[in-house]
Design an enzyme around this catalytic site. Structure first.
Site, mmCIF file in Angstrom:
data_model
loop_
_atom_site.group_PDB
_atom_site.id
_atom_site.type_symbol
_atom_site.label_atom_id
_atom_site.label_comp_id
_atom_site.label_asym_id
_atom_site.label_seq_id
_atom_site.Cartn_x
_atom_site.Cartn_y
_atom_site.Cartn_z
ATOM 1 N N ALA A 24 -6.507 1.704 9.183
ATOM 2 C CA ALA A 24 -7.955 1.779 8.941
ATOM 3 C C ALA A 24 -8.552 2.993 9.657
ATOM 4 O O ALA A 24 -9.406 3.699 9.103
ATOM 5 C CB ALA A 24 -8.627 0.494 9.411
ATOM 6 N N TYR A 42 -14.959 -7.918 10.548
ATOM 7 C CA TYR A 42 -16.111 -8.596 9.933
ATOM 8 C C TYR A 42 -16.037 -10.109 10.069
ATOM 9 O O TYR A 42 -16.913 -10.830 9.586
ATOM 10 C CB TYR A 42 -16.275 -8.186 8.458
ATOM 11 C CG TYR A 42 -15.050 -8.394 7.615
ATOM 12 C CD1 TYR A 42 -14.158 -7.356 7.396
ATOM 13 C CD2 TYR A 42 -14.783 -9.629 7.041
ATOM 14 C CE1 TYR A 42 -13.030 -7.539 6.633
ATOM 15 C CE2 TYR A 42 -13.654 -9.831 6.266
ATOM 16 C CZ TYR A 42 -12.784 -8.771 6.070
ATOM 17 O OH TYR A 42 -11.653 -8.967 5.310
ATOM 18 N N ASP A 61 -10.652 3.375 1.297
ATOM 19 C CA ASP A 61 -11.022 2.794 2.604
ATOM 20 C C ASP A 61 -11.911 3.746 3.410
ATOM 21 O O ASP A 61 -12.914 3.333 3.987
ATOM 22 C CB ASP A 61 -9.775 2.459 3.436
ATOM 23 C CG ASP A 61 -9.052 1.233 2.906
ATOM 24 O OD1 ASP A 61 -9.713 0.363 2.306
ATOM 25 O OD2 ASP A 61 -7.817 1.148 3.083
ATOM 26 N N ASN A 74 -4.961 2.175 -1.947
ATOM 27 C CA ASN A 74 -5.542 0.831 -2.061
ATOM 28 C C ASN A 74 -6.181 0.588 -3.421
ATOM 29 O O ASN A 74 -6.652 -0.504 -3.700
ATOM 30 C CB ASN A 74 -6.568 0.571 -0.936
ATOM 31 C CG ASN A 74 -7.908 1.234 -1.225
ATOM 32 O OD1 ASN A 74 -7.980 2.222 -1.939
ATOM 33 N ND2 ASN A 74 -8.969 0.682 -0.659
ATOM 34 N N LYS A 129 0.807 -1.227 0.000
ATOM 35 C CA LYS A 129 0.000 0.000 0.000
ATOM 36 C C LYS A 129 0.844 1.284 0.000
ATOM 37 O O LYS A 129 0.373 2.335 -0.416
ATOM 38 C CB LYS A 129 -0.939 0.009 1.212
ATOM 39 C CG LYS A 129 -2.167 -0.861 1.034
ATOM 40 C CD LYS A 129 -3.093 -0.724 2.224
ATOM 41 C CE LYS A 129 -4.476 -1.218 1.886
ATOM 42 N NZ LYS A 129 -5.473 -0.903 2.903
HETATM 43 P P1 ATR Z 1 -5.200 -1.625 10.351
HETATM 44 O O1 ATR Z 1 -4.597 -1.289 9.023
HETATM 45 O O2 ATR Z 1 -6.229 -2.723 10.291
HETATM 46 O O3 ATR Z 1 -5.712 -0.417 11.057
HETATM 47 P P2 ATR Z 1 -2.863 -1.531 12.003
HETATM 48 O O4 ATR Z 1 -2.421 -0.338 11.246
HETATM 49 O O5 ATR Z 1 -1.869 -2.589 12.314
HETATM 50 O O6 ATR Z 1 -4.042 -2.268 11.234
HETATM 51 O O7 ATR Z 1 -3.566 -1.033 13.372
HETATM 52 C C1 ATR Z 1 -4.041 -1.925 14.324
HETATM 53 C C2 ATR Z 1 -4.743 -1.157 15.439
HETATM 54 O O8 ATR Z 1 -5.267 -2.092 16.378
HETATM 55 C C3 ATR Z 1 -3.801 -0.249 16.212
HETATM 56 O O9 ATR Z 1 -4.540 0.863 16.693
HETATM 57 C C4 ATR Z 1 -3.389 -1.152 17.386
HETATM 58 O O10 ATR Z 1 -2.968 -0.472 18.548
HETATM 59 P P3 ATR Z 1 -1.421 -0.028 18.725
HETATM 60 O O11 ATR Z 1 -1.246 1.217 17.898
HETATM 61 O O12 ATR Z 1 -1.278 0.216 20.176
HETATM 62 O O13 ATR Z 1 -0.589 -1.175 18.225
HETATM 63 C C5 ATR Z 1 -4.703 -1.826 17.669
HETATM 64 N N1 ATR Z 1 -4.536 -3.089 18.396
HETATM 65 C C6 ATR Z 1 -4.118 -4.269 17.891
HETATM 66 N N2 ATR Z 1 -4.110 -5.215 18.865
HETATM 67 C C7 ATR Z 1 -4.559 -4.606 19.997
HETATM 68 C C8 ATR Z 1 -4.803 -5.037 21.337
HETATM 69 N N3 ATR Z 1 -4.589 -6.302 21.702
HETATM 70 N N4 ATR Z 1 -5.277 -4.142 22.241
HETATM 71 C C9 ATR Z 1 -5.506 -2.850 21.876
HETATM 72 N N5 ATR Z 1 -5.297 -2.379 20.627
HETATM 73 C C10 ATR Z 1 -4.836 -3.234 19.700
#
Ligand code: ATR
Length: 290
Positions: A137, A232, A109, A94, A73
């Site tokens: 996201a 989802y 998105d 995307n 991306k």
């Molecule tokens: P996406 O593209 O789907 O948004 P990402 O950029 O990896 O994926 O972001 C994942 C999000 O989920 C982040 O906000 C992450 O929090 P951190 O910035 O602290 O990593 C959050 N996330 C993932 N696992 C988590 C967990 N177990 N508890 C709280 N937040 C979580």
């Protein structure tokens, strides 16, 4: 099944690695059929280092456009002649449209998120939104929420620094929005009493961790917000079940998945997809996931 393929059929598709799990080919090809557009949508698994070769091949073969998923991306930016304003703010693309020798980059998105809400009769203007998570996201959604006139957006994330950076980005690029970056159940509760739309953009609750929930306490539903989970799989996360139990209107992430694809389809084929078609695609996918 191949009856509709003719000499006029155009190719679109998805590049990424992996792509085998993607449901985009299922609903994109259904969309071609429903909209009567002579086009096919194919998954292309692209290995590290092959992105340039794949793009050259797409140009030569008159591929009309493609979606981009992990891990390309950002890398795709190097191959684009032009990039839309929101893709540039989001620093991720995307969707790509190929025109002659040129590639144009978009990010659908965020608009997909907005159209998923609007298709359920939810308007964004003047709404108070709480966004749980601050990843890719969330970034896409928050930029569009701000552009669509949300009154206040509170971004709450496990890693507070990321929430703060995202809030700074949105405040810089989009005016008239108050953005707060805080953490913890206490901060969620603080914004909950004033919340119209509560969104989970974290992966918490996603299969196989279906017993997990991004909030610990049910008082976050006190204002009966519209509750949107970008997850989802499963369709009904623990978060959405709790929200429903507390009389909130709930929306699963399937709508965002479908509408980001619908927006890409509209870019490639220069058409507008009616909302009934989006709703039809979402219910077909609901059957696929149950
Ligand atoms: P996406 O593209 O789907 O948004 P990402 O950029 O990896 O994926 O972001 C994942 C999000 O989920 C982040 O906000 C992450 O929090 P951190 O910035 O602290 O990593 C959050 N996330 C993932 N696992 C988590 C967990 N177990 N508890 C709280 N937040 C979580």
């Amino acid at each position: 099944m191949t009856d509709h393929i003719t000499a006029k059929t155009q190719i679109t598709g998805l590049i990424g690695n992996p792509v085998e799990h993607s449901v985009s080919p299922i609903f994109q090809n259904k969309l071609c059929e429903i909209m009567d557009i002579p086009s096919l949508y194919l998954p292309f698994r692209v290995l590290e280092g092959d992105l340039g070769k794949v793009i050259d091949a797409f140009k030569v073969l008159n591929v009309k456009g493609f979606n981009v998923t992990i891990p390309y991306k950002t890398e795709i930016l190097d191959f684009l002649s032009e990039i839309s304003e929101e893709a540039s703010i989001m620093e991720a693309v995307n969707t790509v449209k190929i025109h002659g020798d040129k590639l144009y980059g978009y990010n659908t998105d965020g608009l997909g998120f907005i159209r998923a809400l609007e298709s359920q009769g939810v308007q964004i203007k003047d709404k108070n939104v709480v966004m749980l998570g601050a990843g890719g996201a969330a970034r896409a959604a928050v930029v569009k929420l701000a552009q669509h006139g949300a009154k206040q957006i509170a971004i709450l994330n496990r890693t507070e620094d990321k929430a703060r950076k995202l809030s700074e980005l949105v405040s810089r690029k989009v005016a008239d929005v108050v953005v707060s970056a805080e953490l913890s159940q206490d901060s969620i509760n603080k914004f909950a009493s004033n919340c119209d739309i509560l969104v989970n953009s974290t992966s918490v609750g996603m299969w196989p961790n279906i017993d997990k929930c991004p909030v610990d306490a049910e008082d976050v539903f006190v204002n009966h917000p519209i509750v949107f989970d970008m997850v989802y799989n499963p369709l009904k996360t623990k978060f959405l079940s709790l929200a429903e139990k507390n009389s909130c209107k709930v929306i699963s992430g399937l709508g965002m998945l479908v509408y980001q694809g619908v927006c890409a389809f509209e870019i490639w084929h220069n058409v507008r997809v009616p909302v009934e078609v989006g709703t039809d695609l979402i219910s077909r996918l609901e059957e696929y996931f149950t």
